[in-house]
Design a protein around this motif. Sequence first.
Motif, mmCIF file in Angstrom:
data_model
loop_
_atom_site.group_PDB
_atom_site.id
_atom_site.type_symbol
_atom_site.label_atom_id
_atom_site.label_comp_id
_atom_site.label_asym_id
_atom_site.label_seq_id
_atom_site.Cartn_x
_atom_site.Cartn_y
_atom_site.Cartn_z
ATOM 1 N N LYS A 1 41.976 -17.216 -14.855
ATOM 2 C CA LYS A 1 43.282 -16.645 -14.556
ATOM 3 C C LYS A 1 43.618 -16.916 -13.089
ATOM 4 O O LYS A 1 42.721 -17.062 -12.262
ATOM 5 C CB LYS A 1 43.279 -15.141 -14.818
ATOM 6 C CG LYS A 1 43.041 -14.765 -16.277
ATOM 7 C CD LYS A 1 43.078 -13.266 -16.455
ATOM 8 C CE LYS A 1 42.859 -12.889 -17.923
ATOM 9 N NZ LYS A 1 42.873 -11.418 -18.103
ATOM 10 N N TYR B 1 46.644 -16.219 -9.742
ATOM 11 C CA TYR B 1 47.858 -15.632 -9.174
ATOM 12 C C TYR B 1 47.930 -16.048 -7.713
ATOM 13 O O TYR B 1 46.952 -16.569 -7.156
ATOM 14 C CB TYR B 1 47.871 -14.112 -9.335
ATOM 15 C CG TYR B 1 46.826 -13.364 -8.537
ATOM 16 C CD1 TYR B 1 47.110 -12.844 -7.277
ATOM 17 C CD2 TYR B 1 45.550 -13.154 -9.056
ATOM 18 C CE1 TYR B 1 46.165 -12.143 -6.559
ATOM 19 C CE2 TYR B 1 44.597 -12.451 -8.351
ATOM 20 C CZ TYR B 1 44.912 -11.947 -7.094
ATOM 21 O OH TYR B 1 43.964 -11.254 -6.377
ATOM 22 N N TYR C 1 52.622 -12.993 -6.848
ATOM 23 C CA TYR C 1 53.084 -13.457 -8.159
ATOM 24 C C TYR C 1 51.942 -13.390 -9.165
ATOM 25 O O TYR C 1 50.782 -13.635 -8.828
ATOM 26 C CB TYR C 1 53.577 -14.899 -8.071
ATOM 27 C CG TYR C 1 54.749 -15.117 -7.143
ATOM 28 C CD1 TYR C 1 56.049 -15.152 -7.622
ATOM 29 C CD2 TYR C 1 54.539 -15.298 -5.777
ATOM 30 C CE1 TYR C 1 57.125 -15.368 -6.770
ATOM 31 C CE2 TYR C 1 55.603 -15.502 -4.913
ATOM 32 C CZ TYR C 1 56.897 -15.531 -5.417
ATOM 33 O OH TYR C 1 57.950 -15.737 -4.568
ATOM 34 N N ASP C 2 52.271 -13.096 -10.405
ATOM 35 C CA ASP C 2 51.259 -13.115 -11.452
ATOM 36 C C ASP C 2 51.128 -14.525 -12.008
ATOM 37 O O ASP C 2 51.738 -15.478 -11.504
ATOM 38 C CB ASP C 2 51.584 -12.103 -12.555
ATOM 39 C CG ASP C 2 52.913 -12.383 -13.258
ATOM 40 O OD1 ASP C 2 53.432 -13.519 -13.138
ATOM 41 O OD2 ASP C 2 53.430 -11.480 -13.930
ATOM 42 N N ALA C 3 50.336 -14.674 -13.058
ATOM 43 C CA ALA C 3 50.088 -15.997 -13.639
ATOM 44 C C ALA C 3 51.339 -16.623 -14.238
ATOM 45 O O ALA C 3 51.382 -17.832 -14.475
ATOM 46 C CB ALA C 3 48.998 -15.901 -14.699
ATOM 47 N N TYR C 4 52.384 -15.803 -14.466
ATOM 48 C CA TYR C 4 53.634 -16.293 -15.059
ATOM 49 C C TYR C 4 54.731 -16.479 -14.007
ATOM 50 O O TYR C 4 55.908 -16.578 -14.331
ATOM 51 C CB TYR C 4 54.106 -15.327 -16.144
ATOM 52 C CG TYR C 4 53.059 -15.084 -17.207
ATOM 53 C CD1 TYR C 4 52.830 -16.009 -18.216
ATOM 54 C CD2 TYR C 4 52.274 -13.930 -17.171
ATOM 55 C CE1 TYR C 4 51.853 -15.797 -19.183
ATOM 56 C CE2 TYR C 4 51.287 -13.709 -18.130
ATOM 57 C CZ TYR C 4 51.088 -14.640 -19.129
ATOM 58 O OH TYR C 4 50.110 -14.420 -20.068
ATOM 59 N N GLN C 5 54.343 -16.506 -12.743
ATOM 60 C CA GLN C 5 55.256 -16.721 -11.618
ATOM 61 C C GLN C 5 56.265 -15.594 -11.449
ATOM 62 O O GLN C 5 57.339 -15.792 -10.870
ATOM 63 C CB GLN C 5 55.972 -18.069 -11.759
ATOM 64 C CG GLN C 5 55.047 -19.266 -11.905
ATOM 65 C CD GLN C 5 54.117 -19.435 -10.707
ATOM 66 O OE1 GLN C 5 54.546 -19.415 -9.565
ATOM 67 N NE2 GLN C 5 52.820 -19.559 -10.965
ATOM 68 N N GLN C 6 55.937 -14.415 -11.948
ATOM 69 C CA GLN C 6 56.792 -13.247 -11.767
ATOM 70 C C GLN C 6 56.274 -12.407 -10.604
ATOM 71 O O GLN C 6 55.064 -12.216 -10.452
ATOM 72 C CB GLN C 6 56.818 -12.407 -13.047
ATOM 73 C CG GLN C 6 57.351 -13.135 -14.264
ATOM 74 C CD GLN C 6 58.803 -13.562 -14.106
ATOM 75 O OE1 GLN C 6 59.647 -12.772 -13.690
ATOM 76 N NE2 GLN C 6 59.086 -14.807 -14.437
ATOM 77 N N GLN D 1 58.040 -4.926 -11.335
ATOM 78 C CA GLN D 1 57.820 -4.864 -12.785
ATOM 79 C C GLN D 1 57.524 -3.453 -13.301
ATOM 80 O O GLN D 1 57.494 -3.233 -14.503
ATOM 81 C CB GLN D 1 56.671 -5.807 -13.172
ATOM 82 C CG GLN D 1 57.003 -7.284 -12.939
ATOM 83 C CD GLN D 1 55.959 -8.201 -13.535
ATOM 84 O OE1 GLN D 1 55.282 -7.844 -14.493
ATOM 85 N NE2 GLN D 1 55.825 -9.399 -12.986
#
Length: 282
Positions: free
Chosen positions: A168, A170, A189-194, A218
């Motif tokens: 994983k 980030y 940022y998380d793994a989903y670029q959020q 979030q």
Amino acid sequence: MKTMWLYTLILPCLLLNSLVANDACAQKKIKQIVGWGKYSKKDKTSQKFFAYDYNPSGKLLRKQDFRLYIDNTYFYDKQGKLVKIEGYEGETSFTTTYVYGKKVMTEIMKMPDDRVHKTHTYLNDKGNKVEKKMYHMGKLSKRILYTYNKQDSVIGEMYYLYSGKQRKSYKVIYTYDYKTHLRTHKNEYDAYQQVVEQEDYTYNATGQLLKISKVFPQRKNNDYNTTIEYQYQKGKLWQVINQTHNGKYKSVKVYKDGVLIRVRRYENSKLMELIDYQYVYF
């Protein structure tokens, strides 16, 4: 255990936020710092919460926290580099050794049950850390990559977490003012670029840090959103007020001549902890 990447450990400097300029380290040499605390205004006497001992060079020799059952002893070589920590935290004892190469520092932590944690920190020609690898029982568990701007300020951190065959990742991005070179923004940022965590920094005209605002985009409520305010008297740090936006938690650090002397912590406006700092000098 918290990894310590420090050649010298000088607590008065660490007590102050690293983004705040101060001259605490230029003052007379500290031999010991003792924290005397209460959990309520009704307590008639203070308890000895912790004690930190130093040598004349300002390096931490022993750290004791009587609330958390921590007792660590620090050892240095002739050049003043940290080479070993022996101690215990809670019910776990440990020994950590530090080995220094030309562009790498290796930290090896050993537990009584033969568990071994190893961390390699790699440096560039300027002495900035560019990569960190952490191993648990011989297996890579975490990797961090660092990038810098022309002023040698870190602008990016890339984290890789390893669990079995899965990986994983980030990242954290820092932004700086192009004129003052002061940090103005931080995004994680998380793994989903959020964006999962965001910080904004505010300064006064002389470059002293005034406020850090932290939000978690979030999350549905603002229970975790916090604001840290820095107040000054005659140009020196006086108070640091850290509170959640919902008003549930608050802490106030009080400084005198740039040195921390008192901490008050509240929950729902009720005082939960009061600590006074006693300084003993050589």
